[in-house]
Design a protein around this motif. Sequence first.
Motif, mmCIF file in Angstrom:
data_model
loop_
_atom_site.group_PDB
_atom_site.id
_atom_site.type_symbol
_atom_site.label_atom_id
_atom_site.label_comp_id
_atom_site.label_asym_id
_atom_site.label_seq_id
_atom_site.Cartn_x
_atom_site.Cartn_y
_atom_site.Cartn_z
ATOM 1 N N ALA A 192 3.494 0.029 -4.661
ATOM 2 C CA ALA A 192 3.483 0.597 -6.014
ATOM 3 C C ALA A 192 4.793 1.335 -6.288
ATOM 4 O O ALA A 192 5.433 1.842 -5.362
ATOM 5 C CB ALA A 192 2.306 1.547 -6.181
ATOM 6 N N VAL A 193 5.176 1.386 -7.576
ATOM 7 C CA VAL A 193 6.478 1.937 -7.969
ATOM 8 C C VAL A 193 6.303 3.021 -9.031
ATOM 9 O O VAL A 193 5.548 2.845 -9.981
ATOM 10 C CB VAL A 193 7.393 0.820 -8.535
ATOM 11 C CG1 VAL A 193 8.706 1.400 -9.061
ATOM 12 C CG2 VAL A 193 7.665 -0.249 -7.485
ATOM 13 N N ILE A 194 7.018 4.125 -8.861
ATOM 14 C CA ILE A 194 7.209 5.102 -9.938
ATOM 15 C C ILE A 194 8.539 4.740 -10.589
ATOM 16 O O ILE A 194 9.594 4.906 -9.972
ATOM 17 C CB ILE A 194 7.277 6.547 -9.389
ATOM 18 C CG1 ILE A 194 6.059 6.860 -8.523
ATOM 19 C CG2 ILE A 194 7.421 7.548 -10.530
ATOM 20 C CD1 ILE A 194 6.241 8.097 -7.640
ATOM 21 N N PRO A 195 8.524 4.227 -11.823
ATOM 22 C CA PRO A 195 9.795 3.827 -12.455
ATOM 23 C C PRO A 195 10.499 5.059 -13.009
ATOM 24 O O PRO A 195 10.290 5.436 -14.155
ATOM 25 C CB PRO A 195 9.348 2.869 -13.564
ATOM 26 C CG PRO A 195 7.919 3.227 -13.843
ATOM 27 C CD PRO A 195 7.365 4.007 -12.685
ATOM 28 N N GLY A 210 0.804 -1.217 0.000
ATOM 29 C CA GLY A 210 0.000 0.000 0.000
ATOM 30 C C GLY A 210 0.839 1.270 0.000
ATOM 31 O O GLY A 210 0.306 2.371 0.057
ATOM 32 N N GLY A 211 2.160 1.125 -0.056
ATOM 33 C CA GLY A 211 3.024 2.291 -0.141
ATOM 34 C C GLY A 211 3.327 2.658 -1.585
ATOM 35 O O GLY A 211 2.810 2.029 -2.525
ATOM 36 N N PHE A 256 7.361 -1.007 -20.392
ATOM 37 C CA PHE A 256 6.670 -1.957 -19.521
ATOM 38 C C PHE A 256 5.526 -2.655 -20.250
ATOM 39 O O PHE A 256 5.107 -3.738 -19.851
ATOM 40 C CB PHE A 256 6.190 -1.263 -18.248
ATOM 41 C CG PHE A 256 7.344 -0.791 -17.414
ATOM 42 C CD1 PHE A 256 7.931 -1.638 -16.486
ATOM 43 C CD2 PHE A 256 7.881 0.471 -17.587
ATOM 44 C CE1 PHE A 256 9.019 -1.231 -15.740
ATOM 45 C CE2 PHE A 256 8.973 0.901 -16.842
ATOM 46 C CZ PHE A 256 9.540 0.043 -15.909
ATOM 47 N N ALA A 302 -4.536 4.398 -6.274
ATOM 48 C CA ALA A 302 -3.178 4.563 -6.805
ATOM 49 C C ALA A 302 -2.192 3.624 -6.121
ATOM 50 O O ALA A 302 -1.324 3.047 -6.768
ATOM 51 C CB ALA A 302 -2.713 6.019 -6.659
ATOM 52 N N ARG A 303 -2.328 3.453 -4.811
ATOM 53 C CA ARG A 303 -1.346 2.647 -4.089
ATOM 54 C C ARG A 303 -1.637 1.147 -4.140
ATOM 55 O O ARG A 303 -0.935 0.351 -3.527
ATOM 56 C CB ARG A 303 -1.214 3.157 -2.655
ATOM 57 C CG ARG A 303 -0.308 4.366 -2.648
ATOM 58 C CD ARG A 303 -0.525 5.315 -1.494
ATOM 59 N NE ARG A 303 0.107 6.594 -1.807
ATOM 60 C CZ ARG A 303 1.222 7.046 -1.234
ATOM 61 N NH1 ARG A 303 1.815 6.342 -0.309
ATOM 62 N NH2 ARG A 303 1.730 8.200 -1.583
ATOM 63 N N GLN A 304 -2.671 0.768 -4.869
ATOM 64 C CA GLN A 304 -2.918 -0.653 -5.120
ATOM 65 C C GLN A 304 -2.452 -1.033 -6.527
ATOM 66 O O GLN A 304 -2.716 -2.145 -6.992
ATOM 67 C CB GLN A 304 -4.413 -0.981 -4.965
ATOM 68 C CG GLN A 304 -5.005 -0.562 -3.631
ATOM 69 C CD GLN A 304 -4.272 -1.169 -2.436
ATOM 70 O OE1 GLN A 304 -3.838 -2.304 -2.478
ATOM 71 N NE2 GLN A 304 -4.096 -0.382 -1.375
ATOM 72 N N LEU A 305 -1.781 -0.114 -7.202
ATOM 73 C CA LEU A 305 -1.303 -0.367 -8.560
ATOM 74 C C LEU A 305 0.089 -0.980 -8.529
ATOM 75 O O LEU A 305 0.735 -1.042 -7.484
ATOM 76 C CB LEU A 305 -1.244 0.952 -9.335
ATOM 77 C CG LEU A 305 -2.576 1.672 -9.537
ATOM 78 C CD1 LEU A 305 -2.323 3.093 -10.032
ATOM 79 C CD2 LEU A 305 -3.464 0.917 -10.530
ATOM 80 N N ARG A 306 0.553 -1.381 -9.724
ATOM 81 C CA ARG A 306 1.939 -1.823 -9.838
ATOM 82 C C ARG A 306 2.850 -0.606 -10.099
ATOM 83 O O ARG A 306 3.875 -0.455 -9.472
ATOM 84 C CB ARG A 306 2.088 -2.825 -10.998
ATOM 85 C CG ARG A 306 3.503 -3.397 -11.144
ATOM 86 C CD ARG A 306 3.702 -4.096 -12.492
ATOM 87 N NE ARG A 306 2.648 -5.029 -12.784
ATOM 88 C CZ ARG A 306 2.653 -6.319 -12.462
ATOM 89 N NH1 ARG A 306 3.689 -6.829 -11.840
ATOM 90 N NH2 ARG A 306 1.639 -7.099 -12.769
ATOM 91 N N HIS A 307 2.429 0.234 -11.038
ATOM 92 C CA HIS A 307 3.261 1.369 -11.437
ATOM 93 C C HIS A 307 2.436 2.632 -11.589
ATOM 94 O O HIS A 307 1.257 2.570 -11.958
ATOM 95 C CB HIS A 307 3.934 1.100 -12.798
ATOM 96 C CG HIS A 307 5.051 0.113 -12.751
ATOM 97 N ND1 HIS A 307 5.135 -0.956 -13.611
ATOM 98 C CD2 HIS A 307 6.147 0.033 -11.963
ATOM 99 C CE1 HIS A 307 6.233 -1.657 -13.340
ATOM 100 N NE2 HIS A 307 6.853 -1.083 -12.342
ATOM 101 N N VAL A 308 3.071 3.764 -11.346
ATOM 102 C CA VAL A 308 2.516 5.053 -11.727
ATOM 103 C C VAL A 308 3.539 5.708 -12.661
ATOM 104 O O VAL A 308 4.721 5.809 -12.317
ATOM 105 C CB VAL A 308 2.273 5.960 -10.503
ATOM 106 C CG1 VAL A 308 1.708 7.302 -10.946
ATOM 107 C CG2 VAL A 308 1.333 5.272 -9.509
ATOM 108 N N TYR A 309 3.087 6.128 -13.853
ATOM 109 C CA TYR A 309 3.963 6.729 -14.862
ATOM 110 C C TYR A 309 3.696 8.215 -14.999
ATOM 111 O O TYR A 309 2.621 8.703 -14.637
ATOM 112 C CB TYR A 309 3.731 6.066 -16.226
ATOM 113 C CG TYR A 309 3.993 4.587 -16.217
ATOM 114 C CD1 TYR A 309 5.287 4.096 -16.336
ATOM 115 C CD2 TYR A 309 2.953 3.684 -16.068
ATOM 116 C CE1 TYR A 309 5.537 2.742 -16.305
ATOM 117 C CE2 TYR A 309 3.189 2.319 -16.042
ATOM 118 C CZ TYR A 309 4.484 1.855 -16.166
ATOM 119 O OH TYR A 309 4.730 0.512 -16.132
#
Lengths: 422, 422
Positions: free
Chosen positions: A154-157, A126-127, B142, B88-95
């Motif tokens: 979650a990750v900001i790449p 959840g982070g 990705f 948003a925090r349940q996602l894999r990525h934020v672009y």
Amino acid sequence: MTAASIDTLDALEKRDPAERERALMARLPQLVARAQQAPGWARILKGVDARAVTSRAALAALPLTRKRDLKALQLRELPFGGLNATAARQLRHVYISPGPIYDPEGLGQDWWRFSRPMYAAGVRAGGLLQNCFSYHFTPAAFMVEGGAARIGCAVIPAGAGQTEMQVQAMADLRPDTYVGTPSFLRIIIEKAQAMGADISSVQHALMGAEALPESLRAWFRDNGVPHVFQTYASADIGSVAYETATAGVLNPGMVVDEDVIVEIVRPGSGEPVAPGDIGEIVVTVFNHDYPLIRFATGDMSALLVDAQPSACGRTNVRIRGWLGRADQITKVRAMFVYPAQVINIQRRHPDILKARLVVTGRMANDVMTLHCEVAQPLPPERIEAIVASIRDVTKLRGEVKLEAPGTLLDDGKEIEDRRDYN
Amino acid sequence: MTAASIDTLDALEKRDPAERERALMARLPQLVARAQQAPGWARILKGVDARAVTSRAALAALPLTRKRDLKALQLRELPFGGLNATAARQLRHVYISPGPIYDPEGLGQDWWRFSRPMYAAGVRAGGLLQNCFSYHFTPAAFMVEGGAARIGCAVIPAGAGQTEMQVQAMADLRPDTYVGTPSFLRIIIEKAQAMGADISSVQHALMGAEALPESLRAWFRDNGVPHVFQTYASADIGSVAYETATAGVLNPGMVVDEDVIVEIVRPGSGEPVAPGDIGEIVVTVFNHDYPLIRFATGDMSALLVDAQPSACGRTNVRIRGWLGRADQITKVRAMFVYPAQVINIQRRHPDILKARLVVTGRMANDVMTLHCEVAQPLPPERIEAIVASIRDVTKLRGEVKLEAPGTLLDDGKEIEDRRDYN
């Protein structure tokens, strides 16, 4: 940090040490047998009876495989020198580290075992973290991806450039954690300050790939990032050891990963040193796709001995962190001088921003000079104190030369041998 | 290519078209209801009865949401304008795409549906591809990762720089497929030729993010990469449509993805055009995390009509590929001129390396000039032929002005309106 950092990723990290040791030793025969299926390891471990490798002593009798020899091995047999037990095209990724050295990543979840250092640094489900390692060719960013996926963060790449966009992403998306090099986080914070951007959501940082001087860790604390952790990892092994904290206070040393066996050996010999002595880090990795058996990293460290159990509850052995490169060990007036000693001297004197021991003269007439970057000239008694530390730590006489900040080369060398061997 | 390219990723692509249409329509009510759980879509679709959206006519009655309005929506409600149905925090990525526009990626496998274009381009389990999209901030790389993982193809995460290392990786690792922009593959091939490196393993290329002129596709064929495919995708939608081939020969048009509904509408109105007419691409995406309902891309295309079923066996509707930007449509002497018409004219004349239609003059006294980059001056009869094509395609008189290569701006504009509106 709060109670969240007292727990661990899983129960393995809190095992009884004797139980862990038994489990690791019990896994060795299978690891060796798996490795022997790969042609490179079959050559290296020729004649070894995998079933008999069930103790540290038996492991220590196996040959070292040196990181610095990887390139030659790979040139002979592309891409992995025959050290991969899974075929290249059955992997998830193939990386190219400078050299070039080719590195594999298999299909398993969290293949680099990065969830442990990340969890210890406060990364949680959840982070949101901003991943500022480069994703191009080298694996560090994907180590973070694997750990984040296992934890559920979650990750900001983001990569390691575009500083303004890094700041804007932090200000808009409010990640809780930065992962990347120390130097790049400093650049980001300074840019945010110049832009007047609020990046105060970033409270945790997991650092790797560069040394993190304590002065820089203090700078991060003073500039809004209180929880800064180091991890020791490499492009071939993945995670080796990592820092932990309890109630916001860093615990001593770095806890070794659950799937590696660390030996500290006398460089050049492969023979384990006495517990607590400084030596080269040799790692054996329980990896199905890329088993590494007594892989000599070229990095120096020492086991942490005589310490209390870590307050974080993790029970594995700890190492003292990165103490320089093995290939810089130098003999001066018949005495060995270690990069770790230079680091040790530097730590005793906060005046020293950066230090480098330079050895000059002809053989048998060696001169040892510690070049010290300082912010301003030092009074004679402080210089005398540094000279005393040199004698104390190395048992050798050495001079001190003060330098302006930015003078010393940024090549990671603690010791430079400028002697004339002709 | 051989028999491998006649098969498809799964049976969905070969469904009876009527069965597909029924399935898509049957999924619409659930999609609309899911979207309405997100505050942004709840506002946009206020008063809409999700259960009643069971036909293309009912879909066409819903409002458009324009890509060009995303930034304003997001500024009002960070990060996704309330259009995300998963937090948003349940996602894999934020672009972060240029703008900045924030784009989500959820946890589902092959979330961007990129395995279909990749499979159509010849990517297979046990293969190795070099992924030359940038992994930093934007999602294209990705998309490739997700597709490769589903198919079971190993990836070299290479990014879009370091040309020499790209060549070395290709020479040493021998990937079968390049994925990235057309312009970067050309740079890599030219570098390999200069270095004398053998990169002949790369037989397939999947291109995106840039237009691919037929002249450049021919150049790739002449320089060792015979199987070059385009995909049409975007950072918000993922894959929309893709090219296919049969026995090494490209089939006409781009096959639409199985999880989208494409409408071609009159720009500005949202009203579907007659089948085969040029209009703006509007996409509805069956995405659980980021449902998009009548998302107006700003890109122009047309349905492929009167064509034989695709020889590849895929039965979905096809579009004609990217035919320019909707916001460049211009009225000249009371007639609409479309970017696609400029592209059409250019395709008729191999002499034209690059073209741009410039409209000048005061209103009611419009002058239309096609600026054409050419390698060398053209004889009068060839210029006349271009003038004839302009008349033929636009029903308007236009002049031709020849330009040296590299003269025209590289801003993706087919039409530039330089009229004085004062």
